[in-house]
Design an enzyme around this catalytic site. Structure first.
Site, PDB file in Angstrom:
ATOM      1  N   ASP A  96       0.853  -1.183   0.000  1.00 31.31           N
ATOM      2  CA  ASP A  96       0.000   0.000   0.000  1.00 31.31           C
ATOM      3  C   ASP A  96       0.892   1.237   0.000  1.00 31.31           C
ATOM      4  OD1 ASP A  96      -2.518   1.396   0.247  1.00 31.31           O
ATOM      5  OD2 ASP A  96      -3.237  -0.351   1.346  1.00 31.31           O
ATOM      6  N   ASP A 193      -3.157   4.586  -2.225  1.00 34.15           N
ATOM      7  CA  ASP A 193      -4.234   5.129  -1.403  1.00 34.15           C
ATOM      8  C   ASP A 193      -4.633   6.531  -1.888  1.00 34.15           C
ATOM      9  OD1 ASP A 193      -5.816   4.797   1.115  1.00 34.15           O
ATOM     10  OD2 ASP A 193      -4.703   6.604   1.690  1.00 34.15           O
ATOM     11  N   GLU A 234      -6.539   3.892  -5.809  1.00 34.14           N
ATOM     12  CA  GLU A 234      -7.817   4.155  -5.146  1.00 34.14           C
ATOM     13  C   GLU A 234      -8.241   5.560  -5.574  1.00 34.14           C
ATOM     14  OE1 GLU A 234      -9.880   4.285  -0.732  1.00 34.14           O
ATOM     15  OE2 GLU A 234      -7.851   5.031  -0.995  1.00 34.14           O
ATOM     16  N   HIS A 308     -10.997  -3.184   3.257  1.00 35.94           N
ATOM     17  CA  HIS A 308     -10.869  -2.881   4.689  1.00 35.94           C
ATOM     18  C   HIS A 308     -11.726  -1.687   5.117  1.00 35.94           C
ATOM     19  CE1 HIS A 308      -8.160  -0.277   2.506  1.00 35.94           C
ATOM     20  NE2 HIS A 308      -8.102   0.522   3.553  1.00 35.94           N
ATOM     21  N   ASP A 309     -12.267  -0.946   4.152  1.00 39.46           N
ATOM     22  CA  ASP A 309     -13.111   0.215   4.456  1.00 39.46           C
ATOM     23  C   ASP A 309     -14.593  -0.052   4.215  1.00 39.46           C
ATOM     24  OD1 ASP A 309     -11.034   1.923   5.193  1.00 39.46           O
ATOM     25  OD2 ASP A 309     -10.714   2.647   3.154  1.00 39.46           O
TER      26      ASP A 309
END
Length: 534
Positions: A96, A193, A234, A308-309
């Site tokens: 990430d 991210d 993302e 994860h969100d």
């Protein structure tokens, strides 16, 4: 065809994956213990969420040192062992990359906040006063006062996550340096991210723009040119118009991006993620149709239900009680039959579900901030808890349920966050033993993508477009057709395919019930899904 067009990615959230040292926190040693499990599932790429040094204000998305492993997760030596173990099994590893912001404990910000004349001061975004009324994603103003310099710094997320100033070429050089350092270590790429936000214009509260593309093209030249690296952005603000710009290989930016439009459909428009309305399946179908068409031969789709969100998909769009297995398989087939690279979030492959904790047991900073904000706005606790149960990020962060033993086999110690009480029925050990499990179904979906080129190349046509009972589509390539028909309800329904499909001789590739043929008129059982090739 590029290798990643037939690949499947597995996302690991290390804190909740497996604890190897008995401190209640998942770690690199735990991942190392389970590499053969990942190989058994059949995935090609592992995406590891942040394991860098961090004060963990936002569970690792607040990085204080990009070159060090957080001791919570282990050591650099363990990381290198894990990288080798995955590569030995033919699995790539992507890290990430969190470079829209740093932690407020990063040395750059420590220097920036105490001295206006420091070169690091211009690594961040400062104003003498709040110049907009923009709100952060984690509630409250994006402008935070700093006593030492008597200024305000800009943060789109937590106040402990100050945004980097990407307009400063020195910042960009530092970022490219750390990217190359990790690539030289042998990793295979990055999930980036909130990467579309690097081109923001704070003065106008503009979140993204042409500068995002300019900086990504520069990043490609400085870091990825000549390497076989995999990059996924993302891009929360990406649209079917802008997504091809990021992922068109001629533009040399990213391999692919995540689009999030399909995951905002249960929200009352304009009211944020916590104010809910029922999902309209036809809206969901239309979003996928638009994205499939927009990126066909003009870029590449990322296919995902969960991360994860996001809450657990079987609780969100399926039925997590009576028809948990059937609806989880149905949702998996819908996604994996489309064009793009599928992402499996840890636990999705065994049908893990959402949780309903007591309020004091939630850990996520976004949830904690939301409760305070909504109480002040006059929301009832009943409405607040309904939002948390449906959309809270901790739904995805409960530990993986490995077996029916103590703490679900995750740890010998009490875990950092509660375990879903249903772990005795829903766990990896049971799923592997059960030949009809969601796990084995996902194995088959992964194999089919590699065996049938049409899944990677075929165009996309929606079937039963106006019928809310079905999510069905057709993929076409040359003289071959692949059809996915799914009953999106908990009732048995009659499906009249006469006007939708021109049938030729073919075969059922996969079904979540015992079905060997597809008829022009057939009864579909609750959440039944079938993939037919002709």
């Amino acid at each position: 065809m590029e290798w990643w067009k037939k690949a499947v990615v597995y996302q690991i959230y290390p804190m909740s994956f497996k604890d190897s040292n008995g401190d209640g926190m998942g770690d690199l040693g735990g991942v190392l213990e389970k590499v053969d499990y990942l190989k058994k599932l059949g995935v090609d790429i592992v995406w590891m969420t942040p394991i860098y040094e961090s004060p963990m204000d936002d569970n690792g998305y607040d990085i204080s040192d990009y070159y060090k492993i957080n001791p919570l997760f282990g050591t650099m030596e363990q990381f290198e062992q894990l990288l080798d173990a995955l590569h030995e099994r033919g699995i790539r590893l992507i890290m990430d990359l969190v470079v829209n912001h740093t932690s407020d404990e990063h040395e750059w910000f420590r220097q920036a906040r105490k001295d206006k004349s420091s070169k690091y001061h211009d690594y961040y975004i400062w104003k003498d006063r709040p110049i907009t009324d923009q709100q952060s994603f984690f509630s409250g103003s994006v402008w935070e006062y700093n006593e030492e310099t008597e200024e305000y710094y800009y943060h789109l997320f937590s106040r402990r996550q100050p945004d980097l100033n990407w307009d400063n070429p020195e910042v960009r050089k530092e970022v490219y340096k750390l990217i190359n350092w990790w690539l030289d270590k042998g990793i295979d790429g990055f999930r980036m991210d909130v990467i579309d936000l690097i081109g923001k214009i704070p003065e106008e509260s503009i979140m993204y723009g042409e500068k995002s593309h300019k900086y990504l093209q520069e990043m490609y030249r400085e870091c990825f040119e000549g390497r076989e690296a995999f990059t996924v952005g993302e891009t929360s603000f990406a649209t079917p118009v802008s997504a091809p710009l990021y992922s068109d290989k001629e533009r040399k930016e990213l391999t692919m991006v995540f689009g999030f439009e399909h995951l905002g459909l249960e929200e009352v428009k304009g009211n944020g993620k916590w104010d809910l309305k029922p999902l309209d399946v036809n809206e969901l179908k239309q979003v996928f149709l638009v994205w499939q068409k927009a990126l066909h031969e003009k870029g590449w789709n990322s296919l995902f239900w969960s991360n994860h969100d996001q809450p657990r998909i079987v609780s969100r769009m399926g039925n997590d009680t009576v028809y948990r297995k059937e609806s989880a398989k149905m949702l998996g087939m819908i996604l994996h039959g489309m064009q793009g690279t599928p992402y499996i979030y840890q636990g999705e492959e065994i049908g893990m579900t959402n949780v309903k904790f007591a309020l004091e047991d939630y850990k996520d900073v976004e949830t904690i901030n939301m409760v305070k904000e909504k109480q002040e706005a006059g929301w009832s606790m009943e409405k607040i808890m309904k939002g948390i149960y449906a959309k809270g990020r901790d739904n995805a962060r409960t530990p993986i349920q490995w077996n029916a033993g103590k703490n679900a086999g995750f740890s010998e110690h009490e875990p950092w966050i509660g375990i879903n009480p249903n772990y005795k029925e829903i766990n990896v050990e049971e799923a592997i033993k059960d030949e009809d499990s969601i796990f084995h179904f996902y194995q088959k979906l992964i194999r089919l993508r590699k065996e049938y080129e049409i899944i990677s190349t075929g165009d996309f046509e929606l079937l039963f477009e106006e019928d809310r009972r079905f999510f069905a589509y057709k993929r076409q390539a040359d003289d071959r057709t692949l059809v996915v028909i799914a009953n999106f309800t908990g009732e048995s329904v009659v499906c009249d395919c006469t006007d939708e499909i021109t049938f030729k001789e073919g075969r059922v590739l996969l079904s979540n019930y015992d079905r060997n043929s597809v008829e022009k008129i057939m009864s579909l059982r609750p959440y039944e899904a079938v993939m037919y090739y002709m």
